[in-house]
Enzyme design. Structure first.
Site: not given
Ligand code: FAD
Length: 1011
Positions: A792, A677, A888, A758
């Site tokens: 990231c 996906k 973040e 992750e």
């Protein structure tokens, strides 16, 4: 008639005789420098330490720092060969207040040997002395690679000022030969383009030329008025084409078309150089006014070979020294043969190269006054004198400036003087006989050199697939090279791919389940974040029904696929890699439009996808064969792996092809059936990846493609009893939900679900007091703002020691202010749009939070009016507990934190929930070791950017709240997709047992595939 070789030998011998008449050591200042160079020539490790120490020294302020570095570099007990250094360190420890200044003075003197003066005043004094010796000059301002436009402006001003002063001081100087003087103005200035524009991108020559022309025009205009000469120096290969293009463009402008006093450099160590020179000559002929060329071998050989080794590309330079020498001679002839258009200068200290030029000129009847020899300040003094005595024109290249900005130049000179291959070392340090030094280089070229390794004495034998069981994973495979946008051909291909991609805007893409293309009533548009009115394409939206269908198809396919030999599965990935390679530009272009990636970032993503395929194929070959656990008589126990079952892959949009491909390829090659996906923001990239695998021949049901809402199909499949493994890369919020949900065992579930997770990062870079600031600024800016901070791995917390704080900030902010922000469809853009409106709003909210919590130190003012552009933003006075330092943000927002010392820096860096990437800039060996050991990050980077992990080289992934500790692109990764199994057989019969079992055996496949 004498042969050319005997003429060269005769001339060379004459030069040597003249050189030996005035015996002067190669290195004109005795003592300290000579001894260090002698030591360096005999010990590679010492040389490395010495050059590193020399490079850091000018930036050290306190005596204690100097002594500390001296100890760290040299007192590890291995330098017993070197009483000089050993004693030096011991003395320094006892009396640092005397030793440090003495050491600094000595190194400054060493540098001063190559630097003609710190300022115009000093340099003019030197030039006067040379004038008395009939030696001319070209002056160069030290320091290259500016990080901001403010710095570039300063350089432009320096060049301007220098020109004025040189012209004033030399007004009454005349030509030393008094013949053909009009070709060789007295005032000669050498300029470097990297000092004049901070945003040079090889992919965007037009932008570079536009900016550089603006800076150069006033300088050229003034030079013309003053009767001076301007030379365009040549730097690294990445800038070569831009420099050539700039030179031709600006000198074809009406104002300069008939001006003969401009020159450029050709580097004979480049394979391109002959083509470039002939092209220049043709251009010059068409222009109708002479110009000059300084022929050199090239000063960046080590840099170019290292860089191409890292990029996996062919080095642009020759790999054998005699090839460069022979090419220099070939180009010498080309220059002389075109003497009516081009005025040659030969920049060499090699007596053979010089004598050859003299001989060819003589053969072609060219008067010595029509060309010149150029040599570097502080080097080969006796050769200069000899040439003057023989009646040739000699010009000295005189760098001017302070030691700190001159470090790169100094290290290049030290490298050159100690190089095993160098002429000066051979002649003056090793006393190689003249006859040997004057041999024709063509005779010295060895038939074929396989790679860089050969010329540098490294073996590449461990870099072939499966070379040895002990070969590390990364060393046994080759990464695909990056596309080099240095070449016009690559630029054109990318432009054309962008045009083609545009033509296909609005295309619709189906789901792909069990080998069939499936459409539903719902189509989801995917928009261009730089121009949200543009629809890049539509993805078909899957619902729960399609998700169910995909699980069934995958389950059914799994039963066959799991028994397919791993070799066939590996070959499938290799075919996919080939197709990705073939469609590389097309896929990159779609990324530019769909997720707003700048060109080279998009290409890097496709390269990574290719690498994942080839690396995992290779790794599967390693893991696929059952391995004997222990040699014992009468029993065989083999350890091997089975696939887990159905894998559900959920990928993010920020590496829209690579991450999706990596997770899916790992699932498929290990024998699982995969449902992939893509992110809702990068459906088109996902659909194209599916096309790649379809073309590669993935069997029906082994790889299924479902686009749709994560909250609908994602949640459904995570909870599904028939899904055995979930590979997720994305936000912490979603990752933790998956982790939790997958922990619940559902009715009918056969396996405990394995989750590969992750998530994000709050990555920190620490800057030590002795850090190289050029590198610190360049890499920090790239890590924080490259691809808009949407990696990231991106830098979001810059931790500065208070001692360094002001110095870093005063360069960091102008560097951020110089960044090119815009639509990434244009080449050379560094900051494009963020992915979509929700991201845009969320980042702006964080900026508002930052404004309340900390100090807004910088925010770009101008961003394009359409699209989701966020201005690069820097906050200072940030404290570790603030939200902008903990959460973040995933956008171009950088927090700067000031700390007392390295202890506090580590505490701050480690004080978040995340542990993904982290970095450190330092030149203290001890501090570097400490950070390597203690920084909490899955990927720790020293003295480089903290983004850009390469498959096989930097296995990527973090721990704490950054992930479950798996490493994509590493040798452990595939194990996550497998269950281990051990098969034991009693092989003895009535006490008789085979002597040994093979260490490996074939797969446990049944029925066995036909051979
Ligand atoms: C006045 C002047 C101006 C200069 N301007 C520039 C400039 O603008 N740009 C620039 O790049 N350089 C420039 N140089 C530097 C010049 O390139 C180096 O000084 C020069 O390469 C040293 O060559 P040489 O002929 O003196 O010595 P040699 O000892 O004969 O040659 C050394 C050179 O050979 C080449 N080489 C070394 N090892 C190998 C190998 N294994 N395979 C292939 N080639 C190898 C390298 O180019 C190396 O520098 C300039 C030099 C001078 C004297």
């Amino acid at each position: 008639m004498r042969s050319l070789q005997s003429d060269v030998e005769q001339r060379g011998t004459r030069i040597f005789e003249l050189v030996d008449k005035h015996p002067e050591r190669l290195f004109s200042k005795a003592g300290f420098y000579q001894r260090l160079m002698a030591l360096s020539m005999h010990d590679e490790r010492f040389k490395t330490q010495l050059f590193r120490f020399v490079a850091v020294l000018p930036s050290l302020r306190r005596s204690s720092e100097i002594i500390q570095h001296l100890e760290e570099y040299f007192s590890d007990g291995n330098d017993v060969f070197s009483p000089l250094v050993g004693t030096g360190v011991r003395v320094a420890r006892l009396v640092p207040w005397i030793s440090a200044p003495v050491l600094r003075w000595n190194v400054s003197e060493m540098a001063r040997q190559f630097i003609a003066g710190r300022n115009p005043h000093e340099v003019i004094a030197t030039l006067r002395k040379r004038r008395a010796q009939k030696i001319g000059f070209t002056v160069d301002v030290l320091g290259e690679a500016v990080v901001s436009e403010a710095e570039a402006d300063e350089y432009a001003a320096l060049y301007g000022d220098l020109l004025e002063k040189l012209a004033r001081e030399t007004r009454d100087w005349t030509d030393p030969l008094g013949k053909n003087a009009e070709l060789f103005p007295v005032v000669n200035l050498s300029v470097k383009i990297s000092a004049l524009y901070s945003q040079l991108s090889p992919a965007a020559p037009a932008d570079a030329i536009a900016h550089l022309s603006t800076k150069l025009r006033p300088l050229l205009r003034r030079a013309r008025e003053l009767g001076a000469f301007i030379n365009f120096d040549m730097e690294s290969y990445a800038l070569k084409n831009t420099t050539l293009e700039l030179f031709k463009t600006i000198l074809t402008e009406p104002e300069f078309k008939d001006w003969p006093h401009a020159g450029i450099v050709i580097q004979a160590y480049l394979r391109d150089s002959e083509g470039d020179l002939r092209d220049l000559i043709e251009w010059g002929r068409a222009r109708g006014t002479p110009f000059a060329v300084r022929l050199v071998k090239g000063a960046y050989w080590d840099y170019e070979t290292t860089k191409s080794g890292q990029n996996g590309s062919n080095p642009p330079v020759f790999l054998q020294k005699p090839e460069s020498d022979a090419n220099f001679e070939k180009l010498t002839r080309v220059l002389f043969e075109n003497n009516s258009v081009v005025t040659p200068a030969f920049g060499s200290h090699n007596v053979r190269s010089i004598a050859h030029a003299q001989a060819v000129a003589d053969e072609l009847g060219i008067d010595p006054s029509r060309f010149e020899f150029q040599l570097l300040y502080g080097m080969a003094g006796p050769i200069k004198r000899a040439l003057v005595e023989m009646g040739y024109r000699v010009r000295e290249y005189c760098p001017i400036g302070e030691l700190l900005p001159g470090m790169a130049y100094l290290v290049r000179r030290l490298l050159e003087n100690t190089s095993n291959e160098g002429f000066l070392r051979a002649k003056f340090a090793e006393n190689v006989p003249a006859k040997e030094l004057l041999r024709d280089p063509k005779e010295l070229i060895k038939p074929a050199v396989a790679g860089i390794g050969d010329s540098r004495g490294h073996s590449r034998s461990n870099q072939k697939n499966g070379a040895s069981l002990h070969t590390t994973a990364g060393d046994s495979f080759r990464n695909a090279p990056l596309v080099s946008f240095i070449y016009k051909d690559s630029q054109d291909k990318m432009q054309s791919a962008l045009r083609e991609a545009r033509k296909r805007f609005g295309e619709k893409h189906p789901l792909y389940i069990g080998g069939e293309k499936i459409w539903t009533d719902n189509l989801t548009p995917s928009v261009n974040p730089a121009e949200p009115t543009e629809i890049v394409g539509y993805g078909t939206e899957a619902g729960v029904d399609e998700a169910e269908r995909a699980v069934k198809a995958a389950r059914a396919a799994f039963e066959k696929w799991r028994w397919t030999p791993f070799e066939e599965r590996a070959q499938l990935l290799e075919r996919a890699a080939d197709i990705l390679g073939r469609r590389r530009y097309e896929l990159s272009a779609v990324e530019v439009f769909e997720v707003g990636k700048p060109w080279s970032e998009a290409d890097g993503d496709i390269r990574e996808a290719i690498d994942f395929c080839t690396f995992y194929a290779q790794q599967m070959r390693r893991l696929g064969r059952p391995k004997l656990t222990q040699q014992v008589p009468g029993e065989e126990s083999y350890h091997h792996y089975w696939p887990r079952g159905v894998a559900f892959v959920i990928a993010p949009w920020n590496f829209p092809v690579a991450i999706l491909c990596g997770m899916a390829a790992a699932g498929v090659v290990t024998g699982n059936a995969v449902i992939m996906k893509p992110s809702e923001q990068s459906i088109i990239c996902g659909a194209m990846l599916m096309q790649v695998f379809e073309e590669a021949g993935v069997p029906p049901g082994v790889l299924n493609f479902l686009s749709g809402h994560g909250s609908v199909i994602g949640a459904h499949l995570v909870d599904h009893k028939d899904v055995d493994l979930i590979a997720f890369t994305g936000s912490r919020e979603v990752g933790l939900k998956i982790w939790e949900s997958a922990g619940i065992t559902r009715p009918g579930q056969r396996e405990l679900k394995r989750v590969i997770c992750e998530m994000g990062g709050k990555n920190a870079m620490i800057v030590d007091a002795d850090a190289d600031l050029d590198e610190t600024i360049m890499y920090s800016i790239y890590s924080a703002f490259g691809f808009q901070g949407q990696k990231c791995s991106a830098l979001s917390r810059l931790i500065l020691l208070e001692e360094n704080y002001d110095r870093v900030m005063e360069r960091l902010i102008p560097a951020a202010a110089s960044l090119r922000i815009g639509n990434p469809e244009q080449p050379g853009i560094m900051v494009g749009p963020v992915i979509d409106e929700p991201a845009y709003r969320r980042i702006l909210e964080y900026i508002e939070i930052g404004k309340k919590e900390a100090t807004l130190a910088y925010q770009a003012k101008e961003v394009p009016p359409h699209g989701y552009f966020i201005p690069p933003t820097i906050f200072t006075d940030v404290k570790p507990n603030m939200r902008i330092a903990r959460e973040e943000i995933f956008g171009p927002v950088l927090s700067v934190l000031k700390v007392r010392d390295l202890d506090e820096a580590l505490e701050v860096a480690n004080g978040t929930d995340y542990a993904l990437t982290g970095g450190f800039f330092s030149r203290s060996p001890d501090n570097i070791e400490r950070i390597k050991a203690r920084l909490e990050a899955g990927n720790v980077y020293i003295n480089r950017s903290c983004t850009g992990a390469i498959v096989g080289r930097h296995p990527f992934g973090g721990f704490k709240m950054s992930g479950s500790g798996t490493k994509a692109g590493g040798e452990d990764y595939l194990l996550q997709f497998l269950v281990p199994r051990v098969v034991t057989e009693n092989t003895s019969r009535h006490g008789f047992a085979p002597e040994q079992s093979p260490e490996y055996r074939d797969e446990f496949l049944w029925p066995k595939p036909r051979q």
